[in-house]
Scaffold this motif. Structure first.
Motif: not given
Length: 338
Positions: A164, A201-202, A120, A224, A168-170, A172, A142-143, A5
């Motif tokens: 979206k 989102c990030k 990622t 980020n 479950n997907i992060q 950025a 996953e991201s 963070n």
């Protein structure tokens, strides 16, 4: 992608600055680790599945390579094979730096996820409107870190909607301007704020400008993630060396970015511990300008504010003191204690 963070995730973009050499690529991984970057990133493709043989180079590629050749020929010379990427991933694991690579076509995407185990996926700006490809990524990543150069806000929105759909997907989003180098007036860091508000989102910045100023500003504006090209020597021939940072420059950028959260600090304004001695010695207090007798009225002729190196009434008490009576005798230079 391990983003704490409080930490800005810094990607050292090796890209194709290995010039097609595994040994150079390994060296770039080592350098990225030494600079303090969180990750080193490459690009993975099979030239035959990426570009037609007759496709021309971009103008910047022709200028920076110094060679007028097809995009196919250029990329074939820069291509690393899958076995070499296995070696790079293992080396990065051994020195504890995240390994990332941008897949430029579907076969390489599946290789990175299924064979190398990447969770990622960094997507280059050129794929932003490639909706079938993005749908495939959304099924297995996953991201996702998505660069957004060369496209409109509607294009970005269309792409975001795909990811979206998978909660479950992060995701950025990186503000990016696909110009090499990018002029300062085209950087538009404020787009990060738009992304944050619109897409929740990030956000981050993929920096193609000269120097480190834009990346430092992006970090201070809430990025980020910061992505920046680096090279061993920016005078080498190749499409991306010119707008890359050399190792000492990249390390200076990382060190400066790491200081930014500390510099930004707290929203609360208060006297800091490191200020207390200066406050004590530099703050002026109310003193007797002349001899003052008990019962005499305080006015600007008999009191003033001066540094005394001692605790006393500061200037905030001036208005309440003027016109009041002295409760004791004072000699010139005494601290007023009414």
């Amino acid at each position: 992608m391990k983003i704490k963070n409080e930490e800005i995730y810094i990607i050292a973009e090796a890209g194709v600055n290995h010039n097609g050499s595994l040994e150079e690529a390994i060296d770039l991984c080592r350098i990225a680790k030494e600079t303090g970057a969180n990750a080193v990133k490459f690009q993975t493709w099979k030239t035959e599945e990426l570009v037609l043989k007759k496709a021309r180079q971009a103008n910047y590629q022709k200028l920076n390579t110094g060679i007028n050749q097809s995009q196919y020929t250029m990329l074939k010379e820069l291509e690393l094979n899958y076995n070499q990427f296995h070696i790079l991933k293992e080396f990065c694991d051994s020195i504890d730096i995240d390994f990332l690579s941008t897949p430029d076509e579907l076969t390489s995407l599946k290789f990175l996820v299924n064979d190398l185990g990447l969770s990622t996926i960094k997507i280059g700006s050129g794929e932003l409107a490639n909706l079938p490809y993005l749908r495939e990524i959304s099924k297995i990543a996953e991201s996702v870190i998505l660069s957004t150069g060369m496209h409109s806000i509607q294009d970005v929105s269309n792409s975001v909607s795909i990811f979206k759909d998978n909660p479950n997907i992060q995701l950025a989003l990186l503000q990016c301007t696909s110009s090499y180098p990018c002029p300062y007036e085209a950087i538009n860091l404020n787009v990060m704020n738009s992304y944050s508000k619109l897409f929740n989102c990030k956000v981050g910045f993929s920096d193609h400008s000269i120097g480190i100023t834009a990346s430092l500003l992006a970090a201070s504006f809430g990025a980020n993630i910061i992505e920046k090209h680096f090279t061993k020597n920016k005078n080498q021939k190749g499409p991306d060396h010119f707008c890359s940072l050399e190792p000492k420059e990249f390390k200076a950028m990382v060190s400066s970015i790491r200081l930014i959260p500390t510099i930004l600090g707290s929203n609360e304004k208060k006297v800091q511990d490191c200020e207390k001695d200066a406050r004590f010695t530099a703050t002026k207090v109310i003193v007797a300008k002349t001899q003052i007798k008990k019962g005499q009225i305080f006015d600007s002729s008999n009191i003033s504010l001066m540094r005394a190196g001692a605790s006393g009434l500061n200037g905030a008490h001036w208005d309440s003191l003027i016109g009041s009576k002295s409760l004791r005798d004072y000699s010139k230079g005494d601290l007023i204690k009414n």
